[in-house]
Design a protein around this motif. Structure first.
Motif, PDB file in Angstrom:
ATOM      1  N   ASN A   1      -0.981  -5.376  -1.611  1.00 39.98           N
ATOM      2  CA  ASN A   1      -1.575  -5.186  -0.396  1.00 39.98           C
ATOM      3  C   ASN A   1      -1.296  -5.954   0.519  1.00 39.98           C
ATOM      4  O   ASN A   1      -0.983  -7.181   0.455  1.00 39.98           O
ATOM      5  CB  ASN A   1      -3.013  -5.395  -0.694  1.00 39.98           C
TER       6      ASN A   1
ATOM      7  N   TYR B   1      -0.784   4.905  -2.851  1.00 37.60           N
ATOM      8  CA  TYR B   1      -2.373   5.365  -3.124  1.00 37.60           C
ATOM      9  C   TYR B   1      -2.489   5.803  -4.371  1.00 37.60           C
ATOM     10  O   TYR B   1      -3.304   6.892  -4.467  1.00 37.60           O
ATOM     11  CB  TYR B   1      -3.059   5.722  -1.915  1.00 37.60           C
TER      12      TYR B   1
ATOM     13  N   ARG C   1       0.294   9.859 -10.103  1.00 35.68           N
ATOM     14  CA  ARG C   1       0.367   9.880  -8.488  1.00 35.68           C
ATOM     15  C   ARG C   1       1.726   9.217  -8.171  1.00 35.68           C
ATOM     16  O   ARG C   1       1.985   9.251  -7.063  1.00 35.68           O
ATOM     17  CB  ARG C   1      -0.980   9.081  -8.064  1.00 35.68           C
TER      18      ARG C   1
ATOM     19  N   THR D   1      -3.809   5.911 -11.108  1.00 35.54           N
ATOM     20  CA  THR D   1      -3.477   7.097 -11.850  1.00 35.54           C
ATOM     21  C   THR D   1      -1.766   7.149 -11.750  1.00 35.54           C
ATOM     22  O   THR D   1      -1.308   7.252 -11.019  1.00 35.54           O
ATOM     23  CB  THR D   1      -4.113   8.301 -11.155  1.00 35.54           C
TER      24      THR D   1
ATOM     25  N   ASP E   1      -4.161   4.725  -6.917  1.00 28.44           N
ATOM     26  CA  ASP E   1      -5.341   4.291  -7.494  1.00 28.44           C
ATOM     27  C   ASP E   1      -5.583   4.206  -9.061  1.00 28.44           C
ATOM     28  O   ASP E   1      -6.417   4.873  -9.340  1.00 28.44           O
ATOM     29  CB  ASP E   1      -6.235   5.220  -6.703  1.00 28.44           C
TER      30      ASP E   1
ATOM     31  N   ASP F   1       0.782  -1.207   0.104  1.00 24.46           N
ATOM     32  CA  ASP F   1      -0.158  -0.003  -0.055  1.00 24.46           C
ATOM     33  C   ASP F   1       1.045   1.360   0.087  1.00 24.46           C
ATOM     34  O   ASP F   1       0.846   1.784   0.720  1.00 24.46           O
ATOM     35  CB  ASP F   1      -1.027  -0.014   1.106  1.00 24.46           C
TER      36      ASP F   1
END
Length: 174
Positions: free
Chosen positions: A173, A142, A149, A146, A144, A139
């Motif tokens: 994860n 984050y 990012r 994109t 997501d 993780d």
């Protein structure tokens, strides 16, 4: 075995090799990394992180296997001469069964002000105590889905001090 995989994001164009120098006399060497980058077109063309035309182009990504010896201190940087980046330092972990291992473990780092504070705290602790390794348990950013990012995560990692810590990164994860 006997080395580490260096993966770096470089936003400016570079043409020279990655320099690696160690504490072992006569071991200075240059390693030419494999370079990649990629472009993705977003299907709905909304723009935003994807740019005006719905296209994302990654920065230059560098990948190199760097041979190391246990418990030896190394310094490295990307580029050569006046184009070279900052020198970075790390010490290879001790050989299995030889000495203690100083370890930091972090998960769910993300990209918030708390992330920045966590990185700064880790960098201070590493400067004071010298971690052999920090483990990032998944993780990571984050992002997501994109891609830009991930770039923002790399910049946060660099600017907040996390890049000064030697990392073992476990994707996925936790």
């Amino acid at each position: 075995p006997g080395g580490f995989q260096a993966n770096l994001m470089v936003e400016e164009v570079i043409t020279s090799a990655t320099g690696l120098k160690s504490g072992v006399p006569g071991s200075a060497r240059s390693i030419r990394p494999m370079t990649t980058n990629y472009t993705i077109r977003e299907s709905n063309g909304k723009g935003g992180y994807w740019g005006d035309e719905g296209v994302y182009s990654s920065p230059l990504l560098l990948h190199a296997h760097v041979p190391v010896r246990p418990s030896v201190s190394y310094r490295y940087r990307v580029g050569e001469g006046s184009d070279a980046g900052l020198w970075r330092y790390f010490r290879a972990p001790p050989a299995v069964g030889n000495g203690r291992l100083r370890l930091a473990v972090v998960g769910d780092l993300g990209q918030t002000e708390f992330s920045r504070q966590t990185c700064a705290s880790l960098a201070r602790a590493h400067a004071a105590q010298g971690f052999d390794l920090a483990v990032l348990l998944g993780d990571l950013s984050y992002a997501d889905g994109t891609p830009a990012r991930w770039d923002a995560f790399g910049r946060l990692f660099e600017s907040s001090g996390c890049a000064d810590v030697p990392w073992l990164v476990i994707p996925g994860n936790h």
